[in-house]
Motif scaffolding. Structure first.
Motif, short mmCIF file in Angstrom:
data_model
loop_
_atom_site.label_atom_id
_atom_site.label_comp_id
_atom_site.label_asym_id
_atom_site.label_seq_id
_atom_site.Cartn_x
_atom_site.Cartn_y
_atom_site.Cartn_z
N ASP A 88 35.71 31.77 56.55
CA ASP A 88 35.36 33.25 56.46
C ASP A 88 36.18 33.30 54.87
O ASP A 88 37.09 32.82 54.57
CB ASP A 88 36.23 33.91 57.35
N LYS A 89 35.62 34.16 54.01
CA LYS A 89 36.05 34.47 52.82
C LYS A 89 35.99 35.97 52.47
O LYS A 89 35.07 36.56 52.87
CB LYS A 89 35.57 33.54 51.80
N TRP A 90 37.09 36.52 51.81
CA TRP A 90 37.07 37.82 51.38
C TRP A 90 37.91 38.00 50.18
O TRP A 90 38.63 36.92 49.82
CB TRP A 90 37.67 38.62 52.64
N ASP A 91 37.82 39.12 49.58
CA ASP A 91 38.95 39.34 48.64
C ASP A 91 39.46 40.97 48.65
O ASP A 91 38.87 41.83 49.22
CB ASP A 91 38.08 39.02 47.23
N ILE A 92 40.49 41.15 48.11
CA ILE A 92 41.30 42.39 48.02
C ILE A 92 41.41 42.73 46.42
O ILE A 92 41.68 41.79 45.65
CB ILE A 92 42.37 42.59 48.87
N LYS A 93 41.63 43.75 46.17
CA LYS A 93 41.98 44.36 44.61
C LYS A 93 43.39 43.79 44.47
O LYS A 93 44.40 44.00 45.12
CB LYS A 93 41.98 45.60 44.68
N GLU A 131 54.43 44.50 42.46
CA GLU A 131 55.51 44.53 43.64
C GLU A 131 54.78 44.66 45.06
O GLU A 131 55.21 44.43 45.96
CB GLU A 131 56.77 45.65 43.66
N ASN A 132 53.71 45.03 45.10
CA ASN A 132 52.83 45.42 46.38
C ASN A 132 51.79 44.06 46.69
O ASN A 132 51.33 44.05 47.82
CB ASN A 132 51.99 46.74 46.34
N ILE A 133 51.62 43.25 45.85
CA ILE A 133 50.60 42.13 45.91
C ILE A 133 51.04 41.19 47.20
O ILE A 133 50.01 41.15 48.01
CB ILE A 133 50.66 41.20 44.60
N ILE A 148 48.60 41.02 50.63
CA ILE A 148 48.02 39.76 50.88
C ILE A 148 48.24 39.59 52.52
O ILE A 148 47.35 39.31 53.16
CB ILE A 148 48.37 38.61 50.01
N SER A 149 49.54 39.86 52.68
CA SER A 149 49.97 39.62 54.12
C SER A 149 49.30 40.41 55.07
O SER A 149 48.78 39.95 55.97
CB SER A 149 51.40 39.77 54.21
N TRP A 164 54.36 39.94 37.30
CA TRP A 164 55.56 39.22 37.82
C TRP A 164 56.50 38.58 36.74
O TRP A 164 55.72 38.12 35.73
CB TRP A 164 54.94 38.32 38.60
N LYS A 165 57.62 38.71 36.97
CA LYS A 165 58.72 38.00 36.03
C LYS A 165 59.56 37.62 36.90
O LYS A 165 60.46 38.24 37.53
CB LYS A 165 59.07 38.77 34.92
#
Lengths: 320, 320
Positions: A29-34, A42-44, A48-49, A92-93
């Motif tokens: 299965d494959k999918w994507d999110i913004k 900070e929300n990435i 994903i989770s 990110w840094k």
């Protein structure tokens, strides 16, 4: 079909591609999110989770049978620790990506950069399947690359290996590159460069339909140039010849030193197919040692946008 | 000092260098014998074997404490099987070197090419000690090279990796190289090239003491040219500048793709020291990505003629 699954993640500046992949590199299965780049991204990880957990539930998959996550991220990172020094497009840094994602999903995580996992994907089940010595070069807005030698992805001493797009192609009077140098291969072989070189050629080729297209639409794309080259337009053909010369030369230098069995060319520009590949091979042969030329195939990438998630799954399968 | 010894062998066209080496890369004893190239080199292995057996006896060494032999040979060979396809200077063609030497000496043998074992020697205890990503380039009569990536020597798909001397330096109108191509790096940076370029420069620099030397002695050497460059002779300096430009460019292209921590420059030409290294570093910096330049040191080789036997011993220690 095996019962083990791996999760491949390919993080980009606009979307996060994800997939469940089995031991044979088949995508279940494959999918994507913004990609939410607000607040320095900070929300990435929690996005994903959540997305992964809900997909696991949807598939009613026993979590013990998911062996781990292999993730590609753009920017500078340290593979051993999964620590991202800087990922400009993401925000990110000094971000401990591996640690945060493991905590959040509850699965082991391994991280590499996006160009490298795409190269690994092509090696596992794409255009370089089974090859142990590979260069993947991606001709898009910029020019990226990944090097595999002896079956292992090469990182180099500070993670810069594969930056063939920033080898110098024009030693004197070259165009300024995004990296700050001038005359990089990227400035003469990216989609951006193809468009620029065509526009620069209008003076000498006022008869070219590309000029009319530009005057009518206000712009042309690299695809327009490559399409016109197929139709034997002189301006477009002269641009392709220049691109092919610089690519053929750079790839021959690489190959004479690293002796790969496959050179995989991907990215939007590679869709021109033999219009580009044939002259690249011509110049490659001119500048490579005969025995090096005999040992290598120059081929188009096969996996397109799936290369990253497939390479991520390979990392999870073999390195965790 | 450990009790284990390894035997390093570096086979060349005129002599076979051999050494007993311990776990810390210390040379216990080294010696060499003449390479007997008569009858297609059929006596070489038995000569080596006799010499080793007599040295073992001389040292009264328990043979069980000698773990194996690592040997470098010039030419095309397959490392896995130790089979030599062709070694022109030796006379071998389709010669099962590993098999013959094992049978003759009664110790396990591992074989690689001569440029590679020299690179490994420099990585183990020489100028690149401890580095995992290394290019060694040897500027002699020709230009050879060995590449280490991720701590492993890179062979490529048909054993050609490291041939940086045959990357193209002059794309148009270059000098014919021994390999059959034109304009190779070797044609503008070897000892042979330095001598040729100086002689070619007599027309424009009739005042150069090199010309007087040539007229008096009937010839000049690359060392003469490099010595005169130290004394600021214009012709000699222009030759060094040209060499440095081509070397700096080629090394920068390599480094931008492979991101090494050390580039080791060896061979007779490298004895010019900073006279050559300083301008090479100048051009390298001009053509390499800044982060790649920060990560690398360009240094002279340290082990001289011992690099091969030390690298051979490392192979025996780690790969047998």
């Amino acid at each position: 079909m095996s019962d083990n699954w791996y999760i491949g993640i390919d993080l980009g500046g606009t979307s996060v591609k994800m997939a469940f992949i089995d031991d044979d590199a088949q995508i279940i299965d494959k999918w994507d999110i913004k990609t939410d780049t607000t607040n320095d991204g900070e929300n990435i990880v929690s996005d994903i989770s959540k997305s992964i957990k809900s997909k696991i539930e949807e598939h009613q998959k026993d979590k013990d049978l998911i062996k781990g996550i292999g993730m590609g991220a753009p920017g500078f990172l340290e593979m051993e620790t999964g620590f991202v020094y800087q990922a400009v497009n993401i925000g990110w840094k000094n971000y401990p990506l591996k640690e945060e994602l493991e905590k959040s999903v509850g699965l082991p995580v391994i991280v590499d950069n996006d160009a490298n996992i795409a190269a690994i994907g092509e090696m596992w089940r794409g255009a370089a399947e089974g090859a142990k010595d590979v260069l993947c070069i991606t001709l898009g807005t910029g020019v990226g690359g990944g090097v595999i030698a002896g079956g292992e992805i090469i990182h180099g001493v500070n993670g810069m290996a594969g930056e063939i797009g920033h080898t110098t192609a024009v030693t004197d009077g070259g165009v300024l590159c995004n990296c700050g140098k001038t005359g990089c291969l990227e400035t003469v072989s990216s989609a951006t460069a193809i468009r620029r070189m065509a526009i620069d050629g209008f003076r000498d080729h006022p008869e070219s339909p590309l000029k009319k297209q530009y005057d009518t639409n206000g712009d042309i794309s690299s695809k327009d140039v490559l399409d016109r080259a197929k139709e034997q337009d002189h301006l477009a053909m002269s641009v392709v010849k220049k691109v092919a010369f610089h690519l053929g030369f750079a790839l021959a230098s690489f190959a004479t030193t690293m002796n790969p069995s496959k050179i995989v060319i991907g990215g939007g520009v590679s869709k021109a197919g033999d219009t580009l590949l044939d002259p690249v091979k011509h110049y490659f042969k001119m500048y490579a040692l005969p025995r090096v030329n005999e040992g290598v195939e120059i081929v188009p990438a096969q996996l397109g946008n799936d290369a990253g998630v497939i390479g991520g799954a390979w990392l999870a399968k073999t390195k965790l």
